[in-house]
Every structure is written in structure tokens, then in C-alpha cells.
Design a protein around this motif. Structure first.
Motif, PDB file in Angstrom:
ATOM      1  N   UNK A 212      31.737 -50.826 -59.143  1.00  0.00           N
ATOM      2  CA  UNK A 212      30.524 -50.632 -58.366  1.00  0.00           C
ATOM      3  C   UNK A 212      29.520 -49.726 -59.058  1.00  0.00           C
ATOM      4  N   UNK A 213      28.298 -49.907 -58.670  1.00  0.00           N
ATOM      5  CA  UNK A 213      27.258 -49.002 -59.157  1.00  0.00           C
ATOM      6  C   UNK A 213      26.942 -47.987 -58.058  1.00  0.00           C
ATOM      7  N   UNK A 214      26.315 -46.932 -58.451  1.00  0.00           N
ATOM      8  CA  UNK A 214      26.013 -45.876 -57.495  1.00  0.00           C
ATOM      9  C   UNK A 214      25.174 -46.385 -56.322  1.00  0.00           C
ATOM     10  N   UNK A 215      24.475 -47.476 -56.518  1.00  0.00           N
ATOM     11  CA  UNK A 215      23.638 -48.040 -55.448  1.00  0.00           C
ATOM     12  C   UNK A 215      24.389 -48.182 -54.134  1.00  0.00           C
ATOM     13  N   UNK A 216      25.637 -48.584 -54.247  1.00  0.00           N
ATOM     14  CA  UNK A 216      26.371 -48.846 -53.010  1.00  0.00           C
ATOM     15  C   UNK A 216      26.441 -47.571 -52.175  1.00  0.00           C
ATOM     16  N   UNK A 217      26.525 -46.440 -52.810  1.00  0.00           N
ATOM     17  CA  UNK A 217      26.562 -45.196 -52.051  1.00  0.00           C
ATOM     18  C   UNK A 217      25.209 -44.874 -51.405  1.00  0.00           C
ATOM     19  N   UNK A 218      24.107 -45.272 -52.080  1.00  0.00           N
ATOM     20  CA  UNK A 218      22.788 -44.979 -51.486  1.00  0.00           C
ATOM     21  C   UNK A 218      22.645 -45.700 -50.154  1.00  0.00           C
ATOM     22  N   UNK A 219      22.956 -47.001 -50.197  1.00  0.00           N
ATOM     23  CA  UNK A 219      22.786 -47.804 -48.984  1.00  0.00           C
ATOM     24  C   UNK A 219      23.644 -47.224 -47.860  1.00  0.00           C
ATOM     25  N   UNK A 220      24.900 -46.995 -48.206  1.00  0.00           N
ATOM     26  CA  UNK A 220      25.810 -46.471 -47.189  1.00  0.00           C
ATOM     27  C   UNK A 220      25.326 -45.114 -46.660  1.00  0.00           C
ATOM     28  N   UNK A 221      24.882 -44.253 -47.561  1.00  0.00           N
ATOM     29  CA  UNK A 221      24.448 -42.923 -47.123  1.00  0.00           C
ATOM     30  C   UNK A 221      23.260 -43.034 -46.176  1.00  0.00           C
ATOM     31  N   UNK A 222      22.315 -43.903 -46.506  1.00  0.00           N
ATOM     32  CA  UNK A 222      21.153 -44.101 -45.642  1.00  0.00           C
ATOM     33  C   UNK A 222      21.591 -44.564 -44.261  1.00  0.00           C
ATOM     34  N   UNK A 223      22.491 -45.558 -44.242  1.00  0.00           N
ATOM     35  CA  UNK A 223      22.986 -46.070 -42.955  1.00  0.00           C
ATOM     36  C   UNK A 223      23.724 -44.977 -42.183  1.00  0.00           C
ATOM     37  N   UNK A 224      24.487 -44.167 -42.906  1.00  0.00           N
ATOM     38  CA  UNK A 224      25.251 -43.097 -42.264  1.00  0.00           C
ATOM     39  C   UNK A 224      24.349 -42.059 -41.603  1.00  0.00           C
ATOM     40  N   UNK A 225      23.286 -41.694 -42.302  1.00  0.00           N
ATOM     41  CA  UNK A 225      22.392 -40.691 -41.732  1.00  0.00           C
ATOM     42  C   UNK A 225      21.761 -41.222 -40.455  1.00  0.00           C
ATOM     43  N   UNK A 226      21.392 -42.486 -40.477  1.00  0.00           N
ATOM     44  CA  UNK A 226      20.814 -43.086 -39.281  1.00  0.00           C
ATOM     45  C   UNK A 226      21.851 -43.135 -38.158  1.00  0.00           C
ATOM     46  N   UNK A 227      23.043 -43.546 -38.532  1.00  0.00           N
ATOM     47  CA  UNK A 227      24.173 -43.623 -37.596  1.00  0.00           C
ATOM     48  C   UNK A 227      24.397 -42.263 -36.925  1.00  0.00           C
ATOM     49  N   UNK A 228      24.272 -41.213 -37.733  1.00  0.00           N
ATOM     50  CA  UNK A 228      24.443 -39.866 -37.201  1.00  0.00           C
ATOM     51  C   UNK A 228      23.289 -39.490 -36.266  1.00  0.00           C
TER      52      UNK A 228
END
Ligand code: ADP
Ligand code: MG
Length: 974
Positions: A212-228
Motif C-alpha cells: 500500500x501507499x501512504x494514501x490509504x492512510x489519508x483517506x481513512x484518517x479523513x473518514x475517521x475524523x469525520x466519524x469522530x
């Protein structure tokens, strides 16, 4: 030897393969006599850990490199603050498992966002910052997480401060595998949980890429912050199907629900649609969150401290004081001790520590403190002081009371302050003004501990002689709470005289005079007191007692508080207010006050705790634990409804949702634990036999007579729709029915309690809700919303009765009644016959939510009820056990009267969401009201304790509207 031990107890039901357990850190020892020999491994204390069990084939390629790095980071104590520590790992080759021992944590982000976790959390801006900070760190270290989802972001509530941490970094493949195995949860939780699979946190094109590339973490992190931010909502949609579809179309449909000027709006947008240029948006995002961290420190200096300076700042929009301390290793211990102890304290007269935050550059530890106006020293020496304007202080006696109260609270938590002096007493910015004990840098557990005593700092002026004496020696005696009392006595005098030390005007002389026991200034102060200055004399005497040379002759703070309370009460009774005690007791406890001693039993589904204090003038906030708390989690008892002490106070019964439990006291061994059919609603202890109690459930058709000495039910009594039960002697029990309003008296055979026979039957009316027995008159009172009746066992008709007017509305019906029991010494002249003629024994009180609070006495000439108050929504009335006070309470009000002259002593406004569960007085023989307390349990309330306490207050309408009136709308029938 295994390093890691898994206890196979599922630790977190939401994450598969999580277990409780422990690990034993490896420690090696070099034999000093044989330096060439191999290192020996030595046994070290095991440490608690969370054990994560992962199938070999589920581990990602390269897991070992990451795991080794994390273990090493932990070993060298350089694990990033926002990464969950990995202690060690082990492989079970035969069964194909790998076990990881992880730092224990309190909850996952999933549990927090779905409302399953309600414990401590960092504030919002900290959460945003910390999540991104953790991920950034991984990326800088060359680790791509690859499976960020709400189960992999955790809350470490045990750390100081509470932190968000990223876990499971690059250890496993993706969560799809796991979710299929998930067994727990009802339909809804499963649905929420499914959302945690990694396919919902990555763009579909990222899914199949193994490396994987680091991109996958960006998307997930963005979704997580919203989720929070949006409590478990996904930014790409509301249901699983549409989330997948929208992820594919890169259409974050829910983003608009976040205001576009929210600090996280831009960052989230940048993260969920990763840039095509391959640049990471994270450093910029981190920077932005860092700037928005809720703590801002200004350069406005409030004071110099020995560990660092104190500046004014802003925390979540409110002004605060920020004590900045450099965290060099030598001081680290002291600082950490100060904050972890301080964090736990919660008292009006102790400065509140709101948060502890690392500065953005990690160089400073910042204690965020409630902002105060200045110190007592500033106040006494206003010429030198140039801070913000100091408020007008409360009356002198109240200032002293507050200082004593704050310090006593610290003592009650088994701590010695060790640095009481005027510049450590702060003045609040609140109205009314409160004095606050501050600066806990030298606080120490009263139990002997290993921490060195040698450091003495600053001025010696406030040091007790027993400490001063040893100053030159290498070993200083243990500080005791009496040394604090000495210092506070000096501070008291300093305050009363606006800046003079009792042992001398000249600072050079003070330590010498302390050692010589020469209270120069106090002596001349006493001589100059006006002859009629009664309070002045009392206070001077009090200070003298506090600064006694010999510790054993020095007065204790409990006594100081009691004396100050007496002075204050004498000064101004109208200032005497009830106050709510913030539960150091926590949420949803039921309280049972000991009938004769200063003991408060508190229970919830997890714990049984006993509190105590030296005297009843001590506010509840300062009561201390009498013994180790008893943990009950493993009993799985459910919610608690009531706690009752038995007649000789050797046992305590609790009614839980599932079980009825009886403990021995003080040993707290379980004597009885049973699921009675239809969980019980009320427990009634027998008035003479300490092991016997009756339990029943309102509306049920049986009363269970139980014996705690054999731990079982000894006999059930049948009676249709039981509504009230009362023992009326050691062998007789009255049972009322809501079915036909009858009251049946059953008698048990003296030597065989299992046989019961019906000996008497009365008819109260349509139904009957409460029974009360009076030992002196040997009368039984029955009560329902249509009236009160009083019965003699020798008569089939009531002796007296009162009929309430018919009320159509449920709301208008009379809800509760109480019979004032005059305990006396039981040997009054004339016995029962006289007692039956004494009007004193016939005071009843009742409350009707619409019409107010009434008292009724059938022996008084008019026989008419009198209205004490028109206050609405009163649900409960109770007399103090000595009959001196009547309290009435509801969601909105609490009222107290003297039952001697019916003067209303007190009225307090409340605003409770839920109704009152029960209310009872704590009384002493003393006639001082400040030595009385009322305990009140609210349904689901955070507030459970109410007490009479001193408080400056603007409400002074309390004692005014009292006139009792006869109530025209009530008729007497007999
Ligand atoms: P030290 O342990 O170094 O003495 P303190 O906690 O006593 O540190 O703080 C030093 C000074 O800073 C205090 O004497 C006071 O003047 C000021 N100060 C500390 N806390 C506060 C606060 N919460 N509000 C206002 N001023 C404060
Ligand atoms: Mg200080």
C-alpha cells in the motif's frame, strides 16, 4: 519462561482476539563478581497488558520489522505519545497464532462514538490533533498503517493526560477476515461494527494493492475524523452500500454536515480525496490542528514558580492559568506526581487542574489550572501587587472556613500538602468568592512512601517547628497533617491581621521564634482585642490551638471546621444554605446512611464504598473512604435500587436489579445472595432480629421472609398484589394489598419462623400504598391517596382517620406520607397508654404534587391538616430520626422545617431531570443545624447527596414565606 501470559478472558468484545493478560518485562542481571559471565535473567514483577492474538496467516508481510521497532521504541521509552505501545510478542508455532502484548487501553474510538464508552477523553481539538499526530509519526518512520478504522484508534484513559493512540500498526491484514467471525452484539451494533471493516475506509482502487501507499492512510484518517466529530457517521454515506458506492465515485455526501468554517472541514476534504501529486496532506493538517489546539498561552505572567512560570491562557474558550514546566528528567517525577494526584482532586476550595497538555514542541508540560485572581499574599500586600483587581473577600470567618475546608479535603484524600503559605492560597474569580488551596508540587501521600523528604524550598516562615528543627539534618521527619495545620494556623493569623506572622513581624526572627515557641504577635493581638469582640477571641484561640508547638496538643482540622461552622452559623443563619455535593461518589450510587455512626454506605453495580468523617460539621465533599472499596463487577448484579442497614448495623442489604444481597459489616462478606422470583422492590429488616428481613416486589403475590444467617428464604407469605410490608414486632408482619386495600397481620411462631398465621385483618380502603408502625403507641398507620388511617391491634375500626378530597388527576393525588417518630428513651411514664394520649406522637406529614406539603395531628383540637407550603411537585417527605426536622423534596425544590415550631429553615431550588428516589437525614444529638445532613437520592441523578453547608448566597428569600394555613380543601371525616 513465557514473557507474555494471556488469560483468555475476552478483553474487548468489539475487537476479535483481544484478551486481558500480562507480560513479564525481561530484566538481565550481570554478576558483579564475574563480569565475564553470561547475563542472567531475573524475575520482574509482571505488568498488565492487553493481549492481541492474531493468526499467522493474517499477519502482514513485514509485520515483524514493524513489531520489532515498536517493541524497541517501548524498551527505550521513546514510543510516540499517540502510538499504542507494544510490549513484546510471542509466536505459538504449533497452533499458528501470534500473541502481542499491548499497552492496556480504555476503549476504541468505535466505542466512544457509538456511546458505549463514557469515560475520560481528551478535548475535541486534542483528539483531532493527536490522531493525525500519531499517523504522521508512523509515516515519518516509514510505516504505513494500512488498516485505520475506528477499532484501531484507542483512548488511553490511564495515561496522563488522557491520550488518543493508534494501534495495530501494520500488524495484520485487513479487517474483512475478522468481521465475519464476529459473534457478539445485537443487530444494530453489528451493523455499526461492520462499518469498521477496512473496505469502508479506503478508496476501492486502493484495496487490492498489496504494497500500500501512504494514501490509504489519508483517506481513512479523513473518514475517521469525520466519524469522530459526527458521532459514528461516515462521511461517504449513511448505509454500507451507499458508502461503498460513494467511495467509488469519490463523493463524500455527508461532508456538508460539517460547517465549512469548522477547523476540520478543509483538512478532512483534503484527506479523503488524496492529491494526485503524491504529496502527503498530513503535515499541513497537523500544523493546522496544532494551531487550533484548545489551549492557548499568552505572555501575561501571573506568577513565578520554582518549576516554571504561570501564564494566563485560554482553554476551550475560557480564561485559565497555565503552569509551564520544563520536563527535564530530574523534575519529571515531581511534575508527574503533582499532576496525577492533582487531577483526582475536585473541591471548591482546591484549585482545579483542568487538563495537562504537552506543549506542541513536547518540551513543556503544561498544567491548565482554573484561573484565579491572585494570592492571599497579593491581597495582603496590594502595594507590591500589580495583577488584575482582586475581588472583595467574604467575611473573615468564611475565608478561614474555606481554607480549612480545602486543606481538610486534601487530608481526607490521604495527602499532606507540605507547602501551605499565603502565596499558595488563591482567590477565585467567581461569585461568591472562594479561597482555593493551590500548588500541589510538594503534596505527599500520608502513608510512608519512598519519596525523599529532603527538599525544602523557599521561605521557612510557614514551617512547623517539628520540621524546622530538623532542617540542618540530613533526614527530615515525615510531614504530617498536623504540620499543615500549623502552617494554616499561621496563614489564618496572617489573613486576619492583613499580613502579620504570629511569630514575629521581622522575617529574620520568625523561624527562631517558631522554634522557641514565641508567638509574639499573637500575644499582642489578643491583648488588643476589644472586650466585646467575641468572634475575635474565638478565632484567636483557634489559631493558638492550631500553632501549638507540640503536635499532639495541636488541634485537628475537623475540629477547626466545626468551630468555624459554629461561629458562622451564629453570625448569620440566613446564609445557611443547603448545597449539593458533587459526588466524589460518581454516578448512580445509592446511599444508605448508618443510623447511629458517621458512615455512609454507597453502592452501585460495580462498587460498595463506605465513607466517614470526624464529625458531622465536615461537608460531605471531604468525607473519606473508611476502608477499601468492595468491587462487585464480577457479581453481575445490575442496577441498584436500595441499601438498608439492619437493626444492629452488622449487616447491609442491597436490592439490585437481579439479586438481593446482604453483606456483613464491617467485613463485607456476602451472607445472602439470591434471585428472588420477580426481583424485589423493598427490603424490610426485622426490628429486633438482626438476621431476619422481608423482601417483596410491589404488585407481586408473595412476601419472602429471609434469614441471612442461613442465606435463604425461610418462608413465603401469600397475599394478593402486595403494596406495602412492615414488621410490627419481632414476630408480626403487616402486609398491605393494592388489590382490595386490606392489611393483613401475620404472626410467626416464636420458635419456628417458617409457620405463619393470619391474626388480624383491616380494610384501609380501595387500596393501600404505605404502612408505618409506631413502637411507642403500638399503632399502625396506613396510607393511600385517599387518606390516612391509624389502627390499634385491639380494634377493627381505625382509631383516627383523615380522608383526602377526591382527586381526579393523577398529578393531584397525595404521593407520600411520614409519621414523626419521637424516639424518646422508651421508658416514658405511663407506657403505651400515656403515649397514646400525647399529641407529640401523632404528627403526620404528607405531600401532594399539586397542593403542597401538609401536616396533620389528629390529637390537636381542630384535627385539621395544616398546609406548610404551597410548593408544587413535592414528591417525598421525611422526618429526621430524632423528630426535630421535616424535609420535603421534589425535582425542583427541597424544603426543611423545624418540627418543633414549623419554622421553615431552608428552601433550595433544584433542577433535576428525574424524580426523587429516597431521602433521609443524618442527625446527631447536637442541636446545631450545621451538624445535620440530608442525603437524597435522585433517579439516575449525578447528584445524590445534599447537605446543609455554608455558602454565601444571594437567595435570601428562604426563611421568609412560612405561614402555615389550614387547608380548606381537606376534610376530616372522623
Ligand atoms: P510553585 O510551585 O512554583 O510555587 P505555584 O503553583 O505556586 O508554583 O504558582 C506560582 C505563582 O503563580 C503563584 O504564587 C501565583 O501567584 C501564580 N498562580 C499559580 N496558579 C495560579 C492560578 N490558577 N491563577 C492565578 N495565578 C496563579
Ligand atoms: Mg507556590
Amino acid at each position: 519462561m513465557l514473557e507474555l501470559v494471556c488469560n483468555n478472558q475476552l478483553f474487548n468484545p468489539y475487537v476479535d482476539g483481544m484478551y486481558g493478560g500480562y507480560w513479564k518485562p525481561k530484566k538481565y542481571h550481570r554478576n558483579p563478581r564475574d563480569p565475564g559471565a553470561k547475563l542472567e535473567m531475573i524475575e520482574v514483577e509482571q505488568k498488565e497488558a492487553t493481549i492481541r492474538r492474531i493468526k499467522n496467516e493474517d499477519c502482514l508481510d513485514g509485520w515483524k520489522v514493524v513489531a520489532d521497532k515498536l517493541v524497541e521504541d517501548n524498551l527505550y521509552k521513546r514510543t510516540h505519545n499517540n502510538i499504542l505501545r507494544v510490549f513484546c510478542y510471542e509466536e505459538d508455532v504449533t497452533n499458528g497464532w501470534r500473541y502481542f502484548a499491548l499497552e492496556p487501553y480504555s476503549a476504541t474510538l468505535y466505542e466512544y462514538c457509538t456511546g458505549r464508552y463514557k469515560g475520560a477523553m481528551p478535548n475535541q481539538s486534542q483528539v483531532l490533533y493527536q490522531i493525525v499526530n500519531g499517523i504522521c509519526y508512523l509515516h515519518v518512520e516509514g510505516i504505513i498503517h494500512g488498516d485505520l478504522n475506528p477499532l484501531n484508534v484507542v483512548v488511553a484513559a490511564h495515561s496522563q493526560p488522557v491520550r488518543m493512540k493508534i494501534s495495530d500498526s501494520r500488524l495484520t491484514t485487513f479487517s474483512e477476515v475478522r468481521s465475519e467471525e464476529r459473534m457478539i452484539g445485537d443487530g444494530t451494533s453489528l451493523k455499526n461494527l461492520e462499518l469498521c471493516q477496512s473496505k469502508y475506509w479506503t478508496l476501492p482502487e486502493q484495496k487490492d494493492v498489496v504494497e500500500k501507499k501512504a494514501d490509504v492512510d489519508f483517506v481513512a484518517a479523513g473518514c475517521l475524523l469525520f466519524y469522530y466529530l459526527k458521532s459514528a457517521k461516515h462521511v461517504f454515506g449513511d448505509d454500507l452500500e451507499s458508502i461503498l458506492k460513494n467511495l467509488k465515485e469519490k463523493n463524500p455526501v455527508n461532508l456538508k454536515e460539517l460547517s465549512n468554517n469548522h477547523v476540520a472541514y478543509d483538512p478532512i476534504q483534503k484527506m479523503i480525496i488524496p492529491p494526485t501529486n503524491g504529496l502527503s496532506p498530513l503535515p499541513k493538517v497537523k500544523e493546522k490542528f496544532e494551531k487550533a489546539l484548545s489551549l492557548q498561552v499568552t505572555d501575561k505572567l501571573l506568577g513565578h514558580g520554582s518549576f516554571g512560570n504561570v501564564y494566563e491562557g485560554k482553554f476551550n474558550g475560557d480564561p485559565v492559568a497555565v503552569k509551564q514546566m520544563t520536563t527535564t528528567t530530574a523534575e519529571r517525577k515531581i511534575i508527574q506526581r503533582e499532576m496525577s494526584i492533582h487531577m483526582e482532586l475536585n473541591h471548591v476550595n482546591v484549585v482545579k487542574l483542568l487538563d495537562v497538555a504537552d506543549s506542541a514542541d513536547n518540551r513543556l508540560t503544561q498544567l491548565v489550572l482554573e484561573l484565579c485572581a491572585g494570592t492571599l499574599e497579593d491581597w495582603a500586600d496590594e502595594k507590591k501587587y500589580n495583577g488584575p483587581k482582586l475581588p472583595k473577600l467574604p467575611p473573615d470567618e468564611l475565608v478561614l472556613y474555606q481554607i480549612a475546608n480545602g486543606l481538610h479535603y486534601i487530608h481526607s484524600r490521604n495527602l499532606v500538602h507540605r507547602d501551605i503559605k499565603p502565596d499558595n492560597i488563591l482567590i477565585s474569580t467567581t461569585t461568591p468568592v472562594q479561597m482555593k488551596v493551590s500548588d500541589l508540587s510538594f503534596v505527599k501521600k500520608t502513608r510512608k512512601d519512598i519519596y525523599s523528604q529532603s527538599e525544602i524550598r523557599g521561605t521557612l516562615l510557614w514551617l512547623a517547628p517539628e520540621r524546622l528543627k530538623f532542617l540542618g539534618d540530613s533526614e527530615l521527619p515525615d510531614a504530617t497533617i498536623k504540620s499543615d495545620t500549623f502552617s494554616s494556623g499561621c496563614v489564618f493569623f496572617y489573613f486576619l491581621t492583613r499580613g502579620i506572622h504570629p511569630f514575629g513581624k521581622n522575617v529574620v526572627d520568625v523561624p527562631v521564634n517558631i522554634l522557641k515557641n514565641k508567638q509574639e504577635e499573637l500575644v499582642s493581638y489578643k491583648q488588643n482585642l476589644a472586650a466585646d469582640d467575641v468572634n475575635g477571641r474565638i478565632l484567636a484561640r483557634l489559631i493558638e490551638d492550631m500553632i501549638q508547638f507540640e503536635e499532639k496538643e495541636r488541634i485537628g482540622l475537623p475540629e477547626v471546621i466545626k468551630q468555624l461552622a459554629a461561629v458562622l452559623y451564629g453570625m448569620d443563619k440566613s446564609k445557611f444554605q443547603l448545597s449539593l455535593v458533587e459526588a466524589s461518589l460518581g454516578w448512580d450510587y445509592i446511599i444508605g446512611s448508618h443510623p447511629t455512626e458517621l458512615i455512609l454506605a454507597c453502592a452501585n453495580e460495580e462498587k460498595l464504598i463506605f465513607y466517614t468523617a470526624e464529625n458531622l460539621a465536615i461537608p460531605f465533599s471531604n468525607w473519606r473512604k473508611k476502608k477499601e472499596e468492595v468491587t462487585l463487577q464480577h457479581l453481575n448484579l445490575g442496577r441498584v435500587y436500595s441499601l438498608e442497614w439492619n437493626i444492629n448495623r452488622t449487616q447491609l442489604a442491597a436490592r439490585y436489579h437481579r439479586d438481593t444481597v446482604v453483606w456483613s459489616y464491617p467485613e463485607c462478606e456476602i451472607l445472602f445472595q439470591k434471585k428472588l422470583p420477580h426481583f424485589t422492590s423493598t427490603i424490610n429488616w426485622n426490628p429486633t432480629r438482626p438476621n431476619l428481613f422481608a423482601a417483596h416486589y410491589n404488585g407481586d403475590c408473595q412476601v419472602f421472609v429471609c434469614d441471612s444467617s442461613i442465606g435463604d428464604v425461610i418462608t413465603p407469605i401469600d397475599c394478593k398484589r402486595v403494596s406495602a410490608v412492615k414488621w410490627i414486632s419481632e414476630n408480626r408482619i403487616a402486609v398491605a394489598s393494592s388489590w382490595n386495600g386490606t392489611i393483613k397481620i401475620f404472626e410467626m411462631e416464636e420458635n419456628n419462623l417458617t409457620t405463619t398465621r393470619l391474626v388480624k385483618e383491616f380494610t384501609h380502603g380501595e387500596h393501600c400504598d404505605y404502612l408505618e408502625w409506631n413502637e411507642m403507641t403500638q399503632y399502625l398507620a396506613s396510607f393511600s391517596d385517599n387518606g390516612i388511617k391509624i389502627w390499634s391491634m385491639d380494634d377493627d375500626m381505625p382509631i383516627y382517620s383523615l380522608k383526602f378530597p377526591l382527586q381526579k388527576e393523577e398529578e393531584e393525588k397525595v404521593k407520600d406520607f411520614a409519621w414523626r417518630l419521637c424516639t424518646g428513651n422508651g421508658e416514658e411514664e405511663g407506657g403505651i397508654e400515656m403515649a397514646r394520649k400525647s399529641a407529640n406522637n401523632f404528627t403526620f406529614a404528607y405531600a401532594s404534587p399539586r397542593n403542597g406539603v401538609f401536616i396533620w395531628n389528629p390529637l390537636e383540637s381542630e384535627q385539621q391538616p395544616r398546609r406548610l407550603s404551597q410548593e408544587k411537585y413535592i414528591e417525598t417527605v421525611a422526618f429526621s430520626s430524632d423528630g426535630r426536622f421535616l424535609a420535603a423534596g421534589g425535582k425542583k425544590k427541597l424544603l426543611i422545617w423545624s418540627a418543633e415550631d414549623w419554622v421553615q429553615i431552608n428552601k433550595v431550588n433544584m433542577d433535576m431531570k428525574y424524580g426523587l428516589r429516597n431521602m433521609s437525614f443524618f442527625t446527631t444529638k447536637s442541636t446545631n443545624l450545621y451538624e445535620n445532613k440530608l442525603t437524597v437520592n435522585y433517579e439516575y441523578g449525578d447528584w445524590s447527596l445534599i447537605e446543609c453547608a455554608f455558602e454565601e448566597s444571594n437567595i435570601s428569600d428562604s426563611a421568609s414565606e412560612i405561614p402555615t394555613e389550614s387547608a380548606e380543601d381537606v376534610m376530616d371525616l372522623k
